[in-house]
Design a protein around this motif. Structure first.
Motif, PDB file in Angstrom:
ATOM      1  N   GLN A  48     -25.000 -24.943   2.479  1.00 43.37           N
ATOM      2  CA  GLN A  48     -24.521 -24.088   3.558  1.00 43.37           C
ATOM      3  C   GLN A  48     -24.219 -24.955   4.775  1.00 43.37           C
ATOM      4  N   ALA A  49     -23.117 -24.688   5.436  1.00 47.50           N
ATOM      5  CA  ALA A  49     -22.775 -25.421   6.648  1.00 47.50           C
ATOM      6  C   ALA A  49     -23.802 -25.102   7.729  1.00 47.50           C
ATOM      7  N   VAL A  50     -24.167 -26.114   8.479  1.00 50.78           N
ATOM      8  CA  VAL A  50     -25.152 -25.958   9.543  1.00 50.78           C
ATOM      9  C   VAL A  50     -24.440 -25.996  10.886  1.00 50.78           C
ATOM     10  N   HIS A  51     -24.643 -24.956  11.670  1.00 53.01           N
ATOM     11  CA  HIS A  51     -24.065 -24.877  13.012  1.00 53.01           C
ATOM     12  C   HIS A  51     -25.211 -24.834  14.013  1.00 53.01           C
ATOM     13  N   GLN A  52     -25.143 -25.656  15.037  1.00 47.81           N
ATOM     14  CA  GLN A  52     -26.187 -25.712  16.050  1.00 47.81           C
ATOM     15  C   GLN A  52     -25.615 -25.350  17.420  1.00 47.81           C
ATOM     16  N   GLN A  53     -26.371 -24.594  18.180  1.00 48.31           N
ATOM     17  CA  GLN A  53     -26.052 -24.377  19.586  1.00 48.31           C
ATOM     18  C   GLN A  53     -26.986 -25.267  20.389  1.00 48.31           C
ATOM     19  N   VAL A  54     -26.420 -26.040  21.296  1.00 47.18           N
ATOM     20  CA  VAL A  54     -27.211 -26.955  22.101  1.00 47.18           C
ATOM     21  C   VAL A  54     -27.069 -26.550  23.565  1.00 47.18           C
ATOM     22  N   PRO A  55     -28.146 -26.035  24.165  1.00 48.39           N
ATOM     23  CA  PRO A  55     -28.073 -25.653  25.580  1.00 48.39           C
ATOM     24  C   PRO A  55     -28.113 -26.900  26.468  1.00 48.39           C
ATOM     25  N   LEU A  56     -27.233 -26.915  27.451  1.00 45.39           N
ATOM     26  CA  LEU A  56     -27.152 -28.035  28.381  1.00 45.39           C
ATOM     27  C   LEU A  56     -27.386 -27.508  29.793  1.00 45.39           C
ATOM     28  N   ASP A  57     -28.590 -27.712  30.315  1.00 46.79           N
ATOM     29  CA  ASP A  57     -28.873 -27.248  31.671  1.00 46.79           C
ATOM     30  C   ASP A  57     -29.286 -28.395  32.587  1.00 46.79           C
ATOM     31  N   ARG A  58     -29.379 -29.596  32.024  1.00 44.49           N
ATOM     32  CA  ARG A  58     -29.695 -30.791  32.808  1.00 44.49           C
ATOM     33  C   ARG A  58     -29.128 -31.999  32.078  1.00 44.49           C
ATOM     34  N   ALA A  59     -29.266 -33.159  32.668  1.00 41.91           N
ATOM     35  CA  ALA A  59     -28.724 -34.375  32.051  1.00 41.91           C
ATOM     36  C   ALA A  59     -29.269 -34.515  30.631  1.00 41.91           C
ATOM     37  N   THR A  60     -28.361 -34.686  29.693  1.00 40.91           N
ATOM     38  CA  THR A  60     -28.730 -34.690  28.276  1.00 40.91           C
ATOM     39  C   THR A  60     -27.860 -35.666  27.502  1.00 40.91           C
ATOM     40  N   VAL A  61     -28.471 -36.329  26.538  1.00 41.81           N
ATOM     41  CA  VAL A  61     -27.734 -37.110  25.548  1.00 41.81           C
ATOM     42  C   VAL A  61     -28.051 -36.479  24.198  1.00 41.81           C
ATOM     43  N   VAL A  62     -27.018 -36.018  23.508  1.00 40.88           N
ATOM     44  CA  VAL A  62     -27.178 -35.452  22.170  1.00 40.88           C
ATOM     45  C   VAL A  62     -26.616 -36.478  21.187  1.00 40.88           C
ATOM     46  N   LEU A  63     -27.480 -37.039  20.381  1.00 42.10           N
ATOM     47  CA  LEU A  63     -27.029 -37.910  19.302  1.00 42.10           C
ATOM     48  C   LEU A  63     -26.904 -37.035  18.071  1.00 42.10           C
ATOM     49  N   PHE A  64     -25.757 -37.083  17.428  1.00 42.89           N
ATOM     50  CA  PHE A  64     -25.540 -36.178  16.294  1.00 42.89           C
ATOM     51  C   PHE A  64     -25.203 -36.943  15.031  1.00 42.89           C
ATOM     52  N   PHE A  65     -25.566 -36.302  13.926  1.00 40.70           N
ATOM     53  CA  PHE A  65     -25.358 -36.858  12.588  1.00 40.70           C
ATOM     54  C   PHE A  65     -24.930 -35.706  11.698  1.00 40.70           C
ATOM     55  N   PRO A  66     -23.945 -35.917  10.818  1.00 42.58           N
ATOM     56  CA  PRO A  66     -23.518 -34.815   9.944  1.00 42.58           C
ATOM     57  C   PRO A  66     -24.682 -34.281   9.111  1.00 42.58           C
ATOM     58  N   GLY A  67     -24.708 -32.968   8.907  1.00 44.72           N
ATOM     59  CA  GLY A  67     -25.725 -32.365   8.052  1.00 44.72           C
ATOM     60  C   GLY A  67     -25.600 -32.910   6.642  1.00 44.72           C
ATOM     61  N   ILE A  68     -26.730 -33.185   5.996  1.00 39.29           N
ATOM     62  CA  ILE A  68     -26.698 -33.681   4.624  1.00 39.29           C
ATOM     63  C   ILE A  68     -27.662 -32.870   3.771  1.00 39.29           C
ATOM     64  N   SER A  69     -27.368 -32.836   2.494  1.00 37.51           N
ATOM     65  CA  SER A  69     -28.202 -32.074   1.557  1.00 37.51           C
ATOM     66  C   SER A  69     -29.405 -32.901   1.139  1.00 37.51           C
TER      67      SER A  69
END
Length: 181
Positions: free
Chosen positions: A47-68
């Motif tokens: 199943q595809a994974v969708h994430q909501q990431v709230p940004l209310d202050r300085a943030t670094v989001v490191l992302f990686f493709p979802g894997i099985s």
């Protein structure tokens, strides 16, 4: 006079066929079965994974493709995950003196939202390779993709963090991290 059985020859023929069929069945049960081709079963679709990431202050989001789970067992995928975790820890370490959130995300798509949960600039990112997203309120966010894969994620996100947040501690050795703020 001899009595004739009108169906005698037919009965004999049916009996002969039945005997032949039984003999064939017995012989075929003793014969080795023809080799079957191995059927490689593919894992069920993930199943595809969708994430909501709230940004209310300085943030670094490191992302990686979802894997099985099956992909996690692959040596190359595991090595890429290890490099991703190194990049997350490097970024956390270099920004530890600042109030900046460092968050790893594993997903196929990410929707960045502000504190009111509305989409930030209506931006949803489809994750097809590792990278990082740098955000600070009232500034244009920065998206960095690790084009050479997770192996250059530490350098790519470190340089980006050094420039975006003016934090020289994030500059990886040998990189040009001039202040671009």
């Amino acid at each position: 006079m001899r009595s004739r059985k009108p169906f005698g020859s037919v009965a004999l023929t049916i009996a002969s066929l039945a005997a032949v069929a039984v003999s064939a069945a017995m012989i075929s049960s003793c014969a080795p079965a023809a080799p079957r081709k191995a059927v490689r079963e593919s894992p069920p679709p993930r199943q595809a994974v969708h994430q909501q990431v709230p940004l209310d202050r300085a943030t670094v989001v490191l992302f990686f493709p979802g894997i099985s789970d099956a992909e996690r067992g692959d040596a190359a995928a595991q090595a890429a995950l290890d490099r991703f975790h190194v990049a997350v820890e490097w970024t956390r370490g270099c920004l530890r003196q600042q109030p900046i959130v460092v968050r790893p995300v594993f997903a196929d798509s990410i929707a960045f939202t502000d504190a009111s949960r509305s989409a930030v600039g209506a931006y949803t990112h489809r994750v097809d390779k590792a990278g990082c997203y740098l955000f600070e309120p009232d500034r244009q966010p920065m998206l960095v993709r690790a084009n050479a894969g997770a192996s250059n994620l530490t350098d790519a996100c470190g340089v980006a963090a050094a420039r975006y947040f003016a934090e020289p501690a994030c500059c990886t050795p040998g990189s040009d991290c001039g202040d671009r703020r």
